[in-house]
Design an enzyme around this catalytic site. Structure first.
Site, PDB file in Angstrom:
ATOM      1  N   ASP A   1     -33.799  -1.943   0.305  1.00 19.34           N
ATOM      2  CA  ASP A   1     -32.823  -0.736   0.184  1.00 19.34           C
ATOM      3  C   ASP A   1     -33.717   0.455   0.683  1.00 19.34           C
ATOM      4  OD1 ASP A   1     -30.200   0.324  -0.423  1.00 19.34           O
ATOM      5  OD2 ASP A   1     -31.550   1.562  -1.900  1.00 19.34           O
TER       6      ASP A   1
ATOM      7  N   GLU B   1     -33.913  -2.000   5.294  1.00 16.13           N
ATOM      8  CA  GLU B   1     -32.761  -0.922   5.829  1.00 16.13           C
ATOM      9  C   GLU B   1     -33.852   0.340   6.242  1.00 16.13           C
ATOM     10  OE1 GLU B   1     -28.977   1.347   3.722  1.00 16.13           O
ATOM     11  OE2 GLU B   1     -30.917   1.395   2.653  1.00 16.13           O
TER      12      GLU B   1
END
Length: 660
Positions: free
Chosen positions: A338, A373
């Site tokens: 993330d 990401e």
């Protein structure tokens, strides 16, 4: 009273060796570290860790066993301007604890102080670290080792996926055990996915703001202890039982040939900003663990109040140790990171950042799938296409451009062709292969696919922020009616758009990622930021699954496997046998046609498979190239006898033909 001896400075955390437990804790700026042990009644006994090797404090407790609850109190300077916030009144979690007992309930005693240290003892409000037993019978478990070119990822939430599944025993619904249940295994195999990507399963907590609103953090991107299993997803919530239940699920999935990828939040912690609670890192060595500004405040490049300093050698070791635990002790097959620009900050983003180099050098981590990401909200945070091998990246360009083409009629086929070809304009560099492009049209963050075709605007009122949260631009189209209703013409148009987006996802080069529930028609009723909705809004209603859409999705995945150009790990070249780009007349595309506003395209793959696209608002005639062409499932029956020379493509339609 038991006595600690010096023990060893490694491995990190609390490790049981069969005769006792070795405890270690990194803190470069501490002056004293106390190990706090708790008996069954909650009584606390404190021991000063007797040894220090470099910046690692350590001690060994003979006779200690798994199940022992513990924490730390760390003494040192209180100098906020210099980034030091030591406060021994606060019991702290071991950052490397592999088990945590108890959940965080917002309590004023959990806060360490802003300008001055808070003197209240937090012992009774604080979760406890737990010594774990790492012994586990993996039997003959082996990683499936699915090639990247064969990989189809299914992003899911443990609870949301299984909480309402009718074929799973009620006691197991919403748990790790449900993931390995035969009913779920059968579902994954029916779809044909090869990798289950799970939203965070490391220990997390709900932010104080959410608790005060009567809400809870559902997604899990607020990490409390990155090495510890989240117990709320276990049918037996004791940490040891929860860890073994997760391992059981991994083992069952591996036997079915399915890989397990974990979403990991290596960018911030649940301690939030300076006004947030103190759980662990802030009280252990705030200045080392976080990026600190000159005034002692945090750099907030995550939007969550703080940012981990993953260029600090000790924090790199912490991150590497965490990832190795999940690979070596839990047998996971990869990670999705993330807000991963944080991982490469020095503070500027660098491809040779210390953490990236350490991951590449590590034998265990270099052998698993690594997906990022590729952004954060800090300066220079958007780094799509800039990660070094062996990282794959979420491709937001694919998501946005496919939505804009099919739902908004904003792009022509030139941009679409680039995205179909693994976004070579973005990823064909630095020795990377097409699989580095992870294609998606939806993810947990944003609209579901059904909501993309049913809502023009977000409807996040249930989140308690007056609909201010969540992305405003979704490139969606409600097809004339805001909401799930609408007449038959609206539903038909939505179905066509849904089919087109799924076909674009699953028949493009690169690694496809399907959001769990999209194949069923799952809706969150327009909520594009359902991070705090642990309820029927996010749980799949299996009784309402769109069986036609399920069959369509599964057939597309089967079709993908038959087309070599989509599964080979090499870039397409014009006329190399992998791809030819044709216009609506069946002739090669001319240079001037790519950006002339045309919205029809034919893509000949592996000299045998023809993908035809009609992005117009009306039925259009497309002449197929020379040869005998038959439509294939899911666009026709298995034994389709009809030879076609012309396709009358419906509005916003896709069809695939095979050459006889």
């Amino acid at each position: 009273m038991m006595q600690l001896n010096a023990g060893h400075s490694a491995p990190p955390g609390a490790w049981f060796d069969g005769a006792g437990v070795n405890f270690t804790l990194f803190s470069a700026h501490a002056e004293k570290v106390e190990l706090c042990l708790f008996d069954e009644s909650g009584n606390e006994t404190r021991y000063a860790l007797p040894a220090r090797s470099g910046d690692v404090w350590h001690g060994y407790l003979p006779g200690a066993r798994p199940g022992l609850r513990y924490g730390y109190r760390v003494h040192g300077p209180w100098n906020p301007a210099q980034g030091h916030r030591f406060n021994p009144a606060k019991l702290l979690l071991d950052p490397c604890a592999r088990g945590v007992e108890g959940d965080v309930i917002d309590d004023p005693r959990l806060y360490g102080g802003i300008d001055t240290p808070d003197p209240r003892d937090n012992r009774d409000a604080m979760p406890k670290s737990v010594v774990m037993d790492d012994r586990y019978d993996w039997e003959d478990d082996a990683p499936p080792n699915i090639a990247w070119g064969e990989t189809v990822i299914y992003e899911a939430h443990v609870r949301g996926l299984t909480r309402l599944h009718p074929d799973i025993p009620p006691a197991l619904r919403g748990t790790y055990a449900a993931l390995g249940h035969p009913a779920m295994i059968a579902w994954f195999q029916r779809l044909g996915i090869t990798a289950l990507e799970l939203q965070p399963v490391a220990k997390f907590c709900s932010e104080p703001r959410l608790q005060r609103l009567g809400l809870a953090n559902y997604w899990g991107y607020n990490p409390l202890a990155l090495w510890a299993i989240e117990t709320r997803y276990a049918s037996q919530p004791a940490p040891q039982a929860a860890l073994n239940e997760f391992r059981d699920a991994v083992k069952a999935l591996h036997k079915a040939g399915i890989e397990v990828i974990l979403d990991v939040v290596l960018n911030h912690s649940a301690e939030l900003d300076l006004e947030g609670p103190t759980f662990s890192l802030r009280g252990i060595d705030n200045r080392s663990y976080y990026w600190i500004q000159d005034d002692g405040d945090y750099h907030n490049w995550t939007g969550c109040g703080n940012t981990l300093n993953l260029s600090h050698p000790a924090v790199v070791d912490y991150a590497i140790g965490c990832l190795k635990f999940w690979v070596e002790q839990c047998h996971v097959d990869g990670f999705r990171f993330d807000l991963a620009t944080v991982m490469g900050r020095t503070p500027e983003f660098r491809q040779d950042a210390p953490l990236f180099e350490a991951m590449r050098r590590d034998r265990s981590l270099s052998a698993v799938k690594l997906i990022v990401e590729p952004w954060d909200i800090g300066p220079g945070g958007y780094q799509v296409g800039n990660y070094p091998p062996p990282f794959a990246e979420w491709n937001d360009r694919f998501r946005d451009d496919m939505r804009r083409f099919w739902l908004r009629s904003e792009l022509d086929v030139g941009e679409v062709a680039t995205r179909v070809a693994a976004s070579a304009d973005v990823y064909r560099r630095n020795g990377r292969e097409p699989w580095a492009c992870v294609n998606l049209v939806t993810a947990h963050d944003g609209f579901t696919l059904r909501d993309c075709v049913s809502f023009n605007g977000k409807h996040n009122e249930a989140n308690g922020e007056d609909n201010r949260d969540g992305a405003w631009e979704n490139h969606s189209n409600n097809h004339g009616y805001e909401g799930l209703g609408g007449g038959q013409s609206v539903q038909d148009a939505r179905r066509a758009s849904t089919h087109a987006l799924l076909a674009s996802l699953l028949l493009s080069q690169g690694t496809p990622m399907l959001l769990a529930g999209d194949e069923q028609g799952h809706s969150q009723h327009g909520n594009n930021n359902a991070y705090c909705q642990d309820n029927e809004l996010t749980w799949f209603d299996w009784s309402q699954a769109d069986e036609g859409l399920v069959a369509y999705t599964a057939a597309l995945i089967r079709l993908r496997r038959q087309i070599p150009a989509l599964t080979a790990s090499r870039w397409w070249e014009e006329n190399d046998g992998n791809v030819r780009w044709l216009n609506a007349a069946g002739a090669p595309m001319r240079p001037e046609e790519w950006h002339s506003g045309t919205r029809q395209l034919q893509i000949l793959l592996s000299d045998r498979w023809l993908v035809t696209l009609n992005g117009r608002d009306e039925v259009s005639e497309i002449v197929l190239p020379e040869g005998e062409w038959r439509a294939v499932p899911p666009f026709a029956g298995e034994d389709n006898p009809v030879v076609m020379a012309v396709w009358h493509g419906p509005a916003h339609g896709v069809c695939v033909f095979r050459k006889s």
